[in-house]
Write a protein that holds these residues in place. Structure first.
Motif, mmCIF file in Angstrom:
data_model
loop_
_atom_site.group_PDB
_atom_site.id
_atom_site.type_symbol
_atom_site.label_atom_id
_atom_site.label_comp_id
_atom_site.label_asym_id
_atom_site.label_seq_id
_atom_site.Cartn_x
_atom_site.Cartn_y
_atom_site.Cartn_z
ATOM 1 N N UNK A 64 3.408 9.855 -10.068
ATOM 2 C CA UNK A 64 2.710 9.987 -11.352
ATOM 3 C C UNK A 64 1.898 11.276 -11.378
ATOM 4 N N UNK A 65 1.200 11.571 -10.302
ATOM 5 C CA UNK A 65 0.399 12.809 -10.241
ATOM 6 C C UNK A 65 1.314 14.023 -10.352
ATOM 7 N N UNK A 66 2.451 14.005 -9.670
ATOM 8 C CA UNK A 66 3.390 15.127 -9.742
ATOM 9 C C UNK A 66 3.907 15.294 -11.171
ATOM 10 N N UNK A 67 4.211 14.191 -11.847
ATOM 11 C CA UNK A 67 4.710 14.280 -13.220
ATOM 12 C C UNK A 67 3.639 14.777 -14.183
ATOM 13 N N UNK A 120 0.843 -1.200 0.000
ATOM 14 C CA UNK A 120 0.000 0.000 0.000
ATOM 15 C C UNK A 120 0.875 1.247 0.000
ATOM 16 N N UNK A 121 1.922 1.250 0.809
ATOM 17 C CA UNK A 121 2.819 2.402 0.849
ATOM 18 C C UNK A 121 3.518 2.654 -0.473
ATOM 19 N N UNK A 122 3.979 1.586 -1.106
ATOM 20 C CA UNK A 122 4.644 1.725 -2.408
ATOM 21 C C UNK A 122 3.660 2.229 -3.451
ATOM 22 N N UNK A 123 2.434 1.710 -3.422
ATOM 23 C CA UNK A 123 1.415 2.149 -4.380
ATOM 24 C C UNK A 123 1.117 3.633 -4.208
ATOM 25 N N UNK A 124 0.968 4.079 -2.975
ATOM 26 C CA UNK A 124 0.711 5.503 -2.719
ATOM 27 C C UNK A 124 1.869 6.352 -3.219
ATOM 28 N N UNK A 125 3.097 5.900 -3.000
ATOM 29 C CA UNK A 125 4.271 6.636 -3.469
ATOM 30 C C UNK A 125 4.291 6.735 -4.994
#
Length: 78
Positions: A52-55, A42-47
């Motif tokens: 992706x959102x930042x890019x 879950x933590x990796x997915x959120x990261x």
């Protein structure tokens, strides 16, 4: 005679699979980080989603997307 060989192979396979399953279950029971794996995923997915959102909100995201499209087109057009 063929039935004997098939039966021996089936029994041998069954013994091997049961032994492997029991060993694997015993190993999993000895682990001390129960439940930690799911939390890490879950933590990796959120990261990854945050990256992706930042890019997507920068011009760098467009640049990366365009480079991917160029490379895919190069491969498909060859």
């Amino acid at each position: 005679m063929m039935k004997d060989a098939a039966l021996k192979a089936a029994v041998s396979t069954r013994v091997y699979v049961n032994s492997w399953a029991n060993t694997t279950v015993d190993h999993m029971k000895r682990r001390r980080d129960n439940g930690q794996g799911a939390l890490e995923y879950v933590g990796i997915t959120i990261l990854v989603v945050a990256i992706v959102v930042a890019l997507l909100n920068t011009k760098m995201g467009d640049t990366i997307a365009n480079k991917f499209k160029e490379k895919i087109n190069e491969v498909l057009n060859k």
